[in-house]
Design an enzyme around this catalytic site. Structure first.
Site, PDB file in Angstrom:
ATOM      1  N   ASP A  29      28.197 -32.197  30.053  1.00 16.88           N
ATOM      2  CA  ASP A  29      29.036 -31.398  30.933  1.00 16.88           C
ATOM      3  C   ASP A  29      29.630 -32.328  31.998  1.00 16.88           C
ATOM      4  O   ASP A  29      28.896 -32.876  32.816  1.00 16.88           O
ATOM      5  CB  ASP A  29      28.182 -30.296  31.577  1.00 16.88           C
ATOM      6  N   GLU A  81      24.571 -60.711  37.251  1.00 18.77           N
ATOM      7  CA  GLU A  81      23.656 -60.504  36.128  1.00 18.77           C
ATOM      8  C   GLU A  81      24.453 -60.584  34.825  1.00 18.77           C
ATOM      9  O   GLU A  81      23.944 -60.311  33.748  1.00 18.77           O
ATOM     10  CB  GLU A  81      22.889 -59.182  36.269  1.00 18.77           C
ATOM     11  N   CYS A 113      21.119 -56.319  41.090  1.00 16.62           N
ATOM     12  CA  CYS A 113      22.295 -56.002  41.915  1.00 16.62           C
ATOM     13  C   CYS A 113      22.293 -56.683  43.275  1.00 16.62           C
ATOM     14  O   CYS A 113      23.164 -56.402  44.104  1.00 16.62           O
ATOM     15  CB  CYS A 113      22.420 -54.492  42.108  1.00 16.62           C
ATOM     16  N   THR A 154      28.322 -45.563  35.305  1.00 20.04           N
ATOM     17  CA  THR A 154      28.429 -46.300  36.567  1.00 20.04           C
ATOM     18  C   THR A 154      28.659 -47.800  36.409  1.00 20.04           C
ATOM     19  O   THR A 154      29.364 -48.397  37.231  1.00 20.04           O
ATOM     20  CB  THR A 154      27.132 -46.111  37.401  1.00 20.04           C
ATOM     21  N   ARG A 200      13.624 -42.041  36.035  1.00 23.96           N
ATOM     22  CA  ARG A 200      13.275 -41.527  37.362  1.00 23.96           C
ATOM     23  C   ARG A 200      12.515 -42.553  38.211  1.00 23.96           C
ATOM     24  O   ARG A 200      12.534 -42.492  39.430  1.00 23.96           O
ATOM     25  CB  ARG A 200      12.426 -40.253  37.231  1.00 23.96           C
ATOM     26  N   THR A 202      13.345 -45.386  38.790  1.00 25.21           N
ATOM     27  CA  THR A 202      14.278 -46.227  39.554  1.00 25.21           C
ATOM     28  C   THR A 202      14.500 -45.692  40.969  1.00 25.21           C
ATOM     29  O   THR A 202      15.071 -46.374  41.799  1.00 25.21           O
ATOM     30  CB  THR A 202      15.653 -46.316  38.850  1.00 25.21           C
ATOM     31  N   HIS A 235      23.161 -50.356  49.075  1.00 21.19           N
ATOM     32  CA  HIS A 235      23.503 -50.563  47.671  1.00 21.19           C
ATOM     33  C   HIS A 235      23.812 -49.216  47.006  1.00 21.19           C
ATOM     34  O   HIS A 235      23.174 -48.217  47.296  1.00 21.19           O
ATOM     35  CB  HIS A 235      22.369 -51.278  46.932  1.00 21.19           C
ATOM     36  N   ASN A 267      29.398 -48.832  39.920  1.00 22.19           N
ATOM     37  CA  ASN A 267      28.440 -49.788  40.464  1.00 22.19           C
ATOM     38  C   ASN A 267      28.832 -51.194  39.994  1.00 22.19           C
ATOM     39  O   ASN A 267      28.691 -51.514  38.817  1.00 22.19           O
ATOM     40  CB  ASN A 267      27.028 -49.447  39.984  1.00 22.19           C
ATOM     41  N   SER A 297      17.094 -54.495  41.390  1.00 17.29           N
ATOM     42  CA  SER A 297      15.928 -54.061  40.621  1.00 17.29           C
ATOM     43  C   SER A 297      15.026 -55.247  40.329  1.00 17.29           C
ATOM     44  O   SER A 297      15.498 -56.371  40.191  1.00 17.29           O
ATOM     45  CB  SER A 297      16.357 -53.408  39.313  1.00 17.29           C
TER      46      SER A 297
END
Ligand SMILES: [Zn+2]
Lengths: 350, 133
Positions: A29, A81, A113, A154, A200, A202, A235, A267, A297
């Site tokens: 959606d 990266e 990042c 993203t 999740r 993250t 960030h 991102n 990360s």
């Protein structure tokens, strides 16, 4: 002597794909995806663009803004990266393309990042120690998301470059502080095309823990409160995390609005916090205080307290980031898949 | 050794930064570089000269049947650009559709990947041009 930003430059590819176009392909959606991720569209690099070409464009723009001689640059660090080579530095390509070689040190950095802000810290150290006159710190990426994965909405491309020095500052970096742990929230193994993540996982133990702790600690040790800042940038892995982080820290929406770019560009990974900071510097006035906190990360955050000088009003960046944000053309998912090398049998020689 | 590696390395200043030459005697400018001024011959004095990267479309063509390495970029525009300083240069015009190109339109240089030697070879970067906003 004070250390800070002498000039900066940015770059975004021209092409965009809308979140609803990606949602259409995977049967999601579109409104729910846009709302859930806080993203409308993201940048898509052309076939002949990579983290090196983006870094070069940003670096050339930073040189035009600063007016310094390239030969006076004593260090180049490129955080990414998506370095085009596994072995062969992006920083040397940038060095040659801006005619800063051969009398300088150069290296590539990688920290998901936050490699771009780590590059700023490396340059600050060398400048403050008196070892170099100017350092060039770049965050640049053409990141990849697995087709159909939430990251595909993203993961985008873009970069920003900062010339760090002691004279003619448009902004002084008053303090920097980092918060680092071993957290397996997102990773890509050697030779793998796409990253994997802990979904999740993250959020709370990764992004929020590091961004909140890092931002709070740097404010505490400088005896500053959120209300002392005109602007803040955190960030932006999506459009929602930085908004929530700001709220948790006690910043209001007015303070983060200007630097919040992910909803329109995606991102940009190593470019994310640097680009948000650049967007703020495009408009900030002398005396304005900025809090900038990156997140990478793996995991860590770098915080900076930045005070804008009057010089920033006298010497505005001739190519503000908004030029790149406004310069855009949409592509559909088929063209996007071709540009990103996602079509089987198509070897893009990248 | 990869074919053309040394040539590319030698040409990097030209390909990355449009470094040509000029004759200090008669002010003629050259791209690619010339080592002897054809006008002044022995009395000429050649030194390096960096071109601004600004110019205009002098002529162009749309490539629909590209050579190996450029297959996925078709159709793309290949133009002769008249540089502000005088010399002509042949280059790809990026980030545009062929119908956006017109003779006389202003262009400026960008740094792009030109060709990579497969997925494991060296990536050759260099100049291309884009329409000025
Ligand atoms: Zn001559």
């Amino acid at each position: 002597m004070a250390v800070g930003i002498v000039g900066y430059g940015t770059y975004l590819p021209k092409y965009r794909i809308k979140a609803e176009e990606i949602a259409r392909v995977w049967g999601k959606d579109p409104e729910a995806m846009k709302k859930g991720l806080g993203i409308y569209e993201k940048t898509v690099p052309n076939l002949d663009e990579d983290a090196a070409t983006i870094a070069v464009e940003a670096a050339r723009s930073a040189l035009r803004h600063s007016g310094i001689k390239p030969a006076d640059i004593g260090a180049i660090y490129v955080g990414s990266e998506s370095h085009p080579y596994a072995v062969k530095p992006t920083a040397t390509i940038v060095g040659a393309a801006i005619e800063a070689t051969p009398e300088l040190t150069a290296a590539d950095l990688e920290f998901a990042c936050k490699a771009g802000t780590a590059a700023i810290q490396c340059c600050m150290g060398l400048v403050e120690a008196g070892r170099i006159k100017y350092g060039l710190a770049i965050g640049s990426d053409t990141s990849q998301g697995m087709p159909g994965d939430v990251l595909e909405y993203t993961a985008s491309a873009g970069g920003a470059a900062f010339i760090i020095g002691e004279r003619n500052l448009i902004a002084q970096i008053k303090d920097t502080y980092s918060f680092t742990t071993d957290t397996p929230d997102f990773w890509r193994r050697e030779g793998q095309e796409f990253p994997r993540h802990g979904a999740r996982f993250t959020g709370e133990p990764a992004y929020f823990k590091h961004v909140i702790n890092c931002s709070n600690k740097i404010m505490e040790r400088n005896e500053l409160k959120p209300k002392d800042f005109q602007y803040a940038v955190f960030h932006q892995p999506n459009g929602r995390f930085p908004v929530k982080a700001a709220k948790l820290l006690g910043f209001d929406q007015e303070q983060i609005k200007l630097g919040l770019l992910t909803p329109w560009i995606g991102n940009t990974y190593s470019g994310s916090t640097p680009l948000g900071l650049a967007r703020i510097l495009d408009e900030a006035k002398g005396g304005d205080l900025i809090l900038a906190t990156s997140y990478g990360s793996g995991a860590g955050s770098d915080s900076f307290i930045i005070e804008v000088t009057k010089e920033n009003e006298r010497r505005r960046n001739p190519t503000p980031l908004q030029c790149f944000i406004d310069r855009k053309e949409y592509v559909d998912y088929a063209i996007y898949a071709k540009l990103k090398g996602k079509i089987k049998g198509v070897v893009l020689e990248k | 050794m990869t074919k053309g590696l040394a040539t590319h390395w030698r040409l990097m200043p030209q390909r990355y930064n449009l470094i040509g030459t000029h004759c200090k005697n008669c002010k003629s400018k050259f791209f690619p570089q010339r080592k002897i001024c054809p006008k002044c011959r022995r009395t000429g004095s050649i030194e390096e000269f960096k071109f601004s990267g600004k110019g205009e479309i002098y002529s162009y063509t749309t490539v629909c049947a590209p050579p190996q390495g450029f297959e996925y970029q078709a159709p793309y525009v290949l133009a002769i650009v008249k540089m502000k300083e005088g010399p002509f240069i042949t280059a790809q015009i990026v980030d545009c559709k062929p119908e956006e190109i017109e003779i006389g339109k202003k262009v400026e240089t960008v740094f792009r990947k030109v060709i990579a030697d497969g997925s494991s070879g060296i990536i050759r970067y260099g100049y291309k041009f884009k329409l000025r906003d």
